[in-house]
Structure formats: structure tokens, C-alpha cells
Design a protein around this motif. Structure first.
Motif, PDB file in Angstrom:
ATOM      1  N   GLY A 199       0.985  -1.217   0.105  1.00 25.65           N
ATOM      2  CA  GLY A 199      -0.004  -0.090  -0.156  1.00 25.65           C
ATOM      3  C   GLY A 199       0.847   1.237   0.043  1.00 25.65           C
ATOM      4  N   ASP A 200       0.215   2.413  -0.043  1.00 27.14           N
ATOM      5  CA  ASP A 200       0.931   3.599  -0.238  1.00 27.14           C
ATOM      6  C   ASP A 200       1.791   3.703   0.975  1.00 27.14           C
ATOM      7  OD1 ASP A 200      -0.451   4.057  -2.626  1.00 27.14           O
ATOM      8  OD2 ASP A 200      -1.735   5.429  -1.970  1.00 27.14           O
ATOM      9  N   ALA A 201       1.599   3.538   1.962  1.00 31.05           N
ATOM     10  CA  ALA A 201       2.335   3.772   3.157  1.00 31.05           C
ATOM     11  C   ALA A 201       3.678   3.177   3.141  1.00 31.05           C
ATOM     12  CB  ALA A 201       1.633   2.902   4.574  1.00 31.05           C
ATOM     13  N   GLY A 202       3.760   2.057   2.308  1.00 39.20           N
ATOM     14  CA  GLY A 202       5.110   1.595   2.128  1.00 39.20           C
ATOM     15  C   GLY A 202       6.169   2.863   1.445  1.00 39.20           C
ATOM     16  N   LEU A 203       5.601   3.577   0.690  1.00 32.02           N
ATOM     17  CA  LEU A 203       6.633   4.694   0.135  1.00 32.02           C
ATOM     18  C   LEU A 203       6.920   5.519   1.469  1.00 32.02           C
ATOM     19  CD1 LEU A 203       4.655   5.723  -2.596  1.00 32.02           C
ATOM     20  CD2 LEU A 203       6.694   4.469  -2.948  1.00 32.02           C
ATOM     21  N   LEU A 204       6.286   5.818   2.318  1.00 32.81           N
ATOM     22  CA  LEU A 204       6.624   6.508   3.634  1.00 32.81           C
ATOM     23  C   LEU A 204       7.773   5.959   4.292  1.00 32.81           C
ATOM     24  CD1 LEU A 204       3.415   7.889   5.321  1.00 32.81           C
ATOM     25  CD2 LEU A 204       4.905   9.206   3.576  1.00 32.81           C
ATOM     26  N   ASP A 205       7.654   4.507   4.547  1.00 33.23           N
ATOM     27  CA  ASP A 205       8.581   3.729   4.966  1.00 33.23           C
ATOM     28  C   ASP A 205      10.008   3.997   4.071  1.00 33.23           C
ATOM     29  OD1 ASP A 205       6.780   2.595   6.640  1.00 33.23           O
ATOM     30  OD2 ASP A 205       6.627   0.678   5.565  1.00 33.23           O
ATOM     31  N   LEU A 206       9.947   3.910   2.910  1.00 32.02           N
ATOM     32  CA  LEU A 206      11.223   4.056   2.187  1.00 32.02           C
ATOM     33  C   LEU A 206      11.752   5.509   2.295  1.00 32.02           C
ATOM     34  CD1 LEU A 206      12.989   2.850   0.145  1.00 32.02           C
ATOM     35  CD2 LEU A 206      11.747   3.742  -1.737  1.00 32.02           C
ATOM     36  N   GLY A 207      11.010   6.583   2.445  1.00 38.07           N
ATOM     37  CA  GLY A 207      11.367   7.733   2.714  1.00 38.07           C
ATOM     38  C   GLY A 207      12.170   7.850   4.049  1.00 38.07           C
ATOM     39  N   LEU A 208      11.642   7.063   5.235  1.00 37.48           N
ATOM     40  CA  LEU A 208      12.312   7.071   6.290  1.00 37.48           C
ATOM     41  C   LEU A 208      13.804   6.349   5.931  1.00 37.48           C
ATOM     42  CD1 LEU A 208       9.505   6.113   8.628  1.00 37.48           C
ATOM     43  CD2 LEU A 208      10.551   8.391   8.344  1.00 37.48           C
ATOM     44  N   VAL A 209      13.899   4.967   5.507  1.00 41.57           N
ATOM     45  CA  VAL A 209      15.092   4.498   5.168  1.00 41.57           C
ATOM     46  C   VAL A 209      16.124   5.363   4.539  1.00 41.57           C
ATOM     47  CG1 VAL A 209      16.168   2.585   3.800  1.00 41.57           C
ATOM     48  CG2 VAL A 209      13.853   2.164   4.963  1.00 41.57           C
ATOM     49  N   LEU A 210      15.688   6.263   3.349  1.00 40.76           N
ATOM     50  CA  LEU A 210      16.678   7.169   2.850  1.00 40.76           C
ATOM     51  C   LEU A 210      16.933   8.208   3.797  1.00 40.76           C
ATOM     52  CD1 LEU A 210      14.674   7.573  -0.616  1.00 40.76           C
ATOM     53  CD2 LEU A 210      17.079   6.838  -0.361  1.00 40.76           C
ATOM     54  N   GLN A 211      16.117   8.892   4.695  1.00 43.33           N
ATOM     55  CA  GLN A 211      16.573   9.695   5.647  1.00 43.33           C
ATOM     56  C   GLN A 211      17.537   9.247   6.521  1.00 43.33           C
ATOM     57  OE1 GLN A 211      13.227  12.025   7.146  1.00 43.33           O
ATOM     58  NE2 GLN A 211      14.012  11.593   9.228  1.00 43.33           N
ATOM     59  N   ASP A 212      17.340   8.110   7.055  1.00 41.89           N
ATOM     60  CA  ASP A 212      18.216   7.499   7.976  1.00 41.89           C
ATOM     61  C   ASP A 212      19.672   7.263   7.582  1.00 41.89           C
ATOM     62  OD1 ASP A 212      16.338   7.379  10.115  1.00 41.89           O
ATOM     63  OD2 ASP A 212      15.995   5.216   9.562  1.00 41.89           O
ATOM     64  N   ARG A 213      19.673   6.916   6.112  1.00 42.86           N
ATOM     65  CA  ARG A 213      21.130   6.512   5.457  1.00 42.86           C
ATOM     66  C   ARG A 213      21.668   7.861   4.619  1.00 42.86           C
ATOM     67  NH1 ARG A 213      21.978   1.542   1.632  1.00 42.86           N
ATOM     68  NH2 ARG A 213      21.422   0.504   3.513  1.00 42.86           N
ATOM     69  N   TYR A 214      21.089   8.760   4.362  1.00 42.70           N
ATOM     70  CA  TYR A 214      21.604   9.678   3.621  1.00 42.70           C
ATOM     71  C   TYR A 214      21.175  11.338   4.153  1.00 42.70           C
ATOM     72  CZ  TYR A 214      22.061   6.013   0.029  1.00 42.70           C
ATOM     73  OH  TYR A 214      22.606   5.026  -0.387  1.00 42.70           O
ATOM     74  N   GLY A 215      20.387  11.339   5.267  1.00 39.38           N
ATOM     75  CA  GLY A 215      19.802  12.504   5.642  1.00 39.38           C
ATOM     76  C   GLY A 215      18.426  12.905   5.339  1.00 39.38           C
ATOM     77  N   GLN A 216      17.910  13.797   6.132  1.00 38.41           N
ATOM     78  CA  GLN A 216      16.708  14.326   5.973  1.00 38.41           C
ATOM     79  C   GLN A 216      16.293  14.627   4.717  1.00 38.41           C
ATOM     80  OE1 GLN A 216      15.267  17.220   8.613  1.00 38.41           O
ATOM     81  NE2 GLN A 216      13.242  16.684   8.598  1.00 38.41           N
ATOM     82  N   TRP A 217      17.076  15.260   3.912  1.00 35.81           N
ATOM     83  CA  TRP A 217      17.022  15.852   2.554  1.00 35.81           C
ATOM     84  C   TRP A 217      16.609  14.995   1.623  1.00 35.81           C
ATOM     85  CZ3 TRP A 217      19.899  14.479  -1.622  1.00 35.81           C
ATOM     86  CH2 TRP A 217      20.843  13.947  -1.454  1.00 35.81           C
ATOM     87  N   ALA A 218      17.230  13.770   1.854  1.00 41.75           N
ATOM     88  CA  ALA A 218      17.160  12.612   0.735  1.00 41.75           C
ATOM     89  C   ALA A 218      15.655  12.040   1.147  1.00 41.75           C
ATOM     90  CB  ALA A 218      18.087  11.545   0.876  1.00 41.75           C
TER      91      ALA A 218
END
Length: 419
Positions: A262-281
Motif C-alpha cells: 500500500g501507499d504507506a510503503g513509500l513513507l517507509d522508504l522515505g524514512l530509510v533514505l532519511q536514515d541513510r543519507y539525511g533528511q533532505w534525501a
């Protein structure tokens, strides 16, 4: 007159003839398609990369067929369906009404989720309602030139953010290339079909002929232009979906990180990118998520409303040239209101199971319906001889019809089992 039009087409810069194809391709790639692609990357890495290529080719063939029929005959796709018998109307009437109601809620929820993740403040529901109203305002008058520019801007945001996210993950090019070899992993048949089928739209493929007409491309002299437009659009879409698969493979498969369906999976991925590369990512990715969801919303608000206006006008005894069958007419606006306001209740009240069952079953039949009816229209006297299907087109369309029939059977089985 025809010869001067032909010459004009050959001298127009290539970038100026890209339009309706980009609209149909962008409209067809929404939040749900992104999640399906990410989950395919999460589960199987690059194994299903070849499906992205196959999916783009399938849509190029189908959309080219729809465009060829419209340009060669001067008729809309619904006029073509109507010529095949009353059964097409009996299928299409409940489908477009139920589909619009459920899709309206899903599209607003998807855009709302992205905006809530980006800015916070309002709830997903209220951000979704705001998005629906913005979409309504953008396409209410039916001015195609404005609509096309909005979609082009959203496609630019989608493409830059998702390709940027893919490059950020430093993809393994060796493994990437191995994914071009066709193979189906254990337990991956459904993912394979879904990934191939989900690249670039369902009902919006049939809207292509209407967008050609709104663009002013309405005769066979535009055939070459249409084919360039269609091919370039799906190459861009394919690169976008490929980038999504790369992100799923590099960030999720390689690290065994799971995301929700579902769409919530995209929020999950946003958090993964944020944790790895920073909030901007994470924010950049959410911007791309919003652009994908909003492009689908705006595209459907315009394109499917055009289809509905044509459908009602013809059923009531009119013709496709009537004002009521065109953008800005009363039936176009009536469907826009149907897409926007009644679905808002679902954002507050939840999902009625019976409606989603009907939506799933009717929707599963649409792609086989489109492939089979195009085969019928493009191989009979409903299409001028020189523009009928050649052998290779027939072979490809039969394969596509069979693939979508298999996916249809699976979707119907899932819908009934989950009822």
C-alpha cells in the motif's frame, strides 16, 4: 492540404511533438505502481528487471494500437467499442462509475499521504481533499494546453527525484545487467505479471485517443508523430520504473529491510533514505512520491472524464463531435464532480468491502478487454486497410492479451478470496 501537414510534421523539433504520450504514461504510474515495483526489488533484487522492459513494450503496443485506430478512423475508442456490440456498453457503464468512485478516494489518499509526510500539519485525509480540489480546479475548463504543461512539470519532478534516489544508492551495474535475462523466481509469477502489467496504466491507456484529439492530432498525417510521442513517453516511464526497482533492490533487498504494502510503503522508504543519507534525501523522495500520485490524479480527472463524456453522449444518441462529449462540456464536468466529492466520504468512513470487490473484479478485466477489442477493431473493416494490424502487431497483441488474462484470473481469485 494533407501533404503540407505531413511536411509540417517532419520539420517540427522532436521535443515539441512529445505530449499526449507523456500524459498517458505519467497518468498510469501512480503510488500503487511505485510500491509494487519497490516490493519486487525488495523481494527479488534485480531478477525482475526484464519485466520493466517487457511492460513498457506491452504498453507501447497497446497505446500505439489505440492511437492508430483513432487517427485512421477519426473515431473515439468508445465509438469503436460500441460498433462491436451492446455487450461493451454493459461492461463499460458499471466499470467507469464504480472505478471512478473508488479511484477518486485512492488518488486523494495517495497524494494526501505524500503531503502529510512532506509537511505534516494536516491529516492525510485533509491533504487528500485539498489535492482533489486542486486537481478539479486545474482541469475544470478542459484546456488541454494548461493540463499538458502541468503534467510535464510533474513528470520532471518524478523523474529527477526517483532517478536521483537511484543514483544515490550507487547501483551494482553488473547485477543490474543480469536482470535483463528473462527468468521467474520461485514464487514470483504474480509479481512478474503485476510488474509487467503495472508499467504505465490501465483505463488511461484507452484515453490516449481523446488526448490526441484535444492536442489537435486527428488525422493519419499525425501517425508518425503519434508513434514517436508514444515510444519516447514509455521509454521515460521505463527509466522511471527502473530507477524505482534499483532503489528497492539496493536499499531494501540488499539490507533485508521490509516495507508495508500500500501507499504507506513509500513513507517507509522515505524514512530509510532519511536514515541513510539525511533528511533532505527522504524529503526529496517524498516530493517524487507526491508528483507521481498527483500526476495520476490530474491525468485521470481529465482523461477519464473525457471518456465518460463521450460515453454518455453516444449512449444518448449524440456523436463524439458534440460539445457535450468534449472537455469542458456538462458530462465531462459531471464526472469530474463524481471523481472529487462522493469519494471524500470514503476518506472519512473507510472502505466498503463490496465496492472494493466490484472494483477489483471489473478492473481486472479491463486490460484483457482492451487488448481483445483492439485486436478486433484493428483486424476488421472498422479500420482502413493500410492501418490494420500487421502480423507482428497481432502476435504481440495476442501475447499481451494472454498475459493480462492470466493476471485477470489471479486478481479475480484474490478479490473473491478476500471478500
Amino acid at each position: 492540404m494533407a501533404s503540407s501537414t505531413s511536411v509540417e510534421q517532419t520539420t517540427v523539433p522532436r521535443w515539441k511533438i512529445i505530449g499526449p504520450g507523456l500524459v498517458v504514461a505519467a497518468t498510469g504510474v501512480g503510488a500503487a505502481d511505485l510500491v509494487a515495483t519497490l516490493i519486487a526489488g525488495q523481494k527479488f533484487g534485480y531478477t525482475l528487471l526484464w519485466c520493466v522492459v517487457v511492460g513498457c513494450l506491452m504498453k507501447i503496443v497497446l497505446v500505439e494500437g489505440a492511437g492508430r485506430y483513432s487517427l485512421s478512423t477519426g473515431k473515439t475508442i468508445f465509438e469503436g467499442w460500441r460498433s462491436l456490440g451492446i455487450w461493451t456498453t454493459w461492461y463499460f457503464a458499471p466499470y467507469i462509475v464504480i472505478w471512478g468512485f473508488v479511484y477518486g478516494a485512492a488518488a486523494m489518499a495517495g497524494t494526501g499521504l505524500a503531503l502529510q509526510g512532506l509537511f505534516g500539519g494536516l491529516s492525510t485525509t485533509w491533504w487528500g481533499i485539498a489535492s482533489g480540489l486542486i486537481g478539479l480546479a486545474l482541469v475544470w475548463t478542459g484546456r488541454y494546453s494548461v493540463f499538458e504543461k502541468v503534467l510535464a512539470a510533474l513528470v520532471g519532478i518524478m523523474f529527477v527525484t526517483m532517478v536521483g534516489a537511484a543514483l544515490l544508492t550507487l547501483p551494482n551495474l553488473g547485477e543490474l545487467l543480469t536482470g535483463l535475462a528473462p527468468r521467474i523466481p520461485d514464487g514470483g509469477l504474480v509479481n512478474t505479471l503485476a510488474l509487467a502489467g503495472g508499467v504505465g496504466g490501465t483505463i488511461t491507456l484507452a484515453a490516449y485517443g481523446y488526448w490526441l484529439r484535444e492536442k489537435g492530432w486527428s488525422t493519419p498525417t499525425y501517425m508518425r508523430v503519434m508513434r514517436i510521442d508514444n515510444t519516447v513517453a514509455y521509454v521515460v516511464t521505463g527509466l522511471f520504473v527502473l530507477a524505482t526497482l534499483v532503489v528497492g533492490a539496493e536499499l531494501l533487498y540488499s539490507t533485508s529491510v521490509a516495507i508495508e504494502s500500500g501507499d504507506a510503503g513509500l513513507l517507509d522508504l522515505g524514512l530509510v533514505l532519511q536514515d541513510r543519507y539525511g533528511q533532505w534525501a527522504g524529503k526529496l523522495f517524498l516530493l517524487g512520491f507526491w508528483a507521481a500520485a498527483m500526476s495520476s490524479l490530474v491525468g485521470v480527472w481529465n482523461g477519464v472524464s473525457l471518456m465518460f463524456a463521450d460515453f454518455v453522449t453516444i449512449v444518448r444518441g449524440g456523436v463524439s463531435e458534440d460539445a457535450d462529449a468534449r472537455a469542458g462540456g456538462k458530462w465531462y464536468k459531471a464526472y469530474l464532480l463524481w471523481l472529487t466529492f462522493p469519494p471524500m466520504a470514503m476518506l472519512f468512513l473507510g472502505k466498503p468491502v463490496w465496492l472494493f470487490l466490484a472494483y477489483g473484479v471489473l478492473g481486472a478485466f479491463f486490460m484483457p478487454f482492451l487488448a481483445v477489442t483492439l485486436l478486433w477493431l484493428l483486424n476488421t473493416d472498422r479500420t482502413p486497410v493500410e492501418w490494420r494490424n500487421k502480423l507482428h502487431s497481432n502476435v504481440l497483441m495476442v501475447i499481451i492479451a494472454l498475459a493480462f488474462l492470466a493476471l485477470c484470473v489471479n486478481e479475480v481469485r484474490k478479490a473473491i478470496a478476500g471478500a
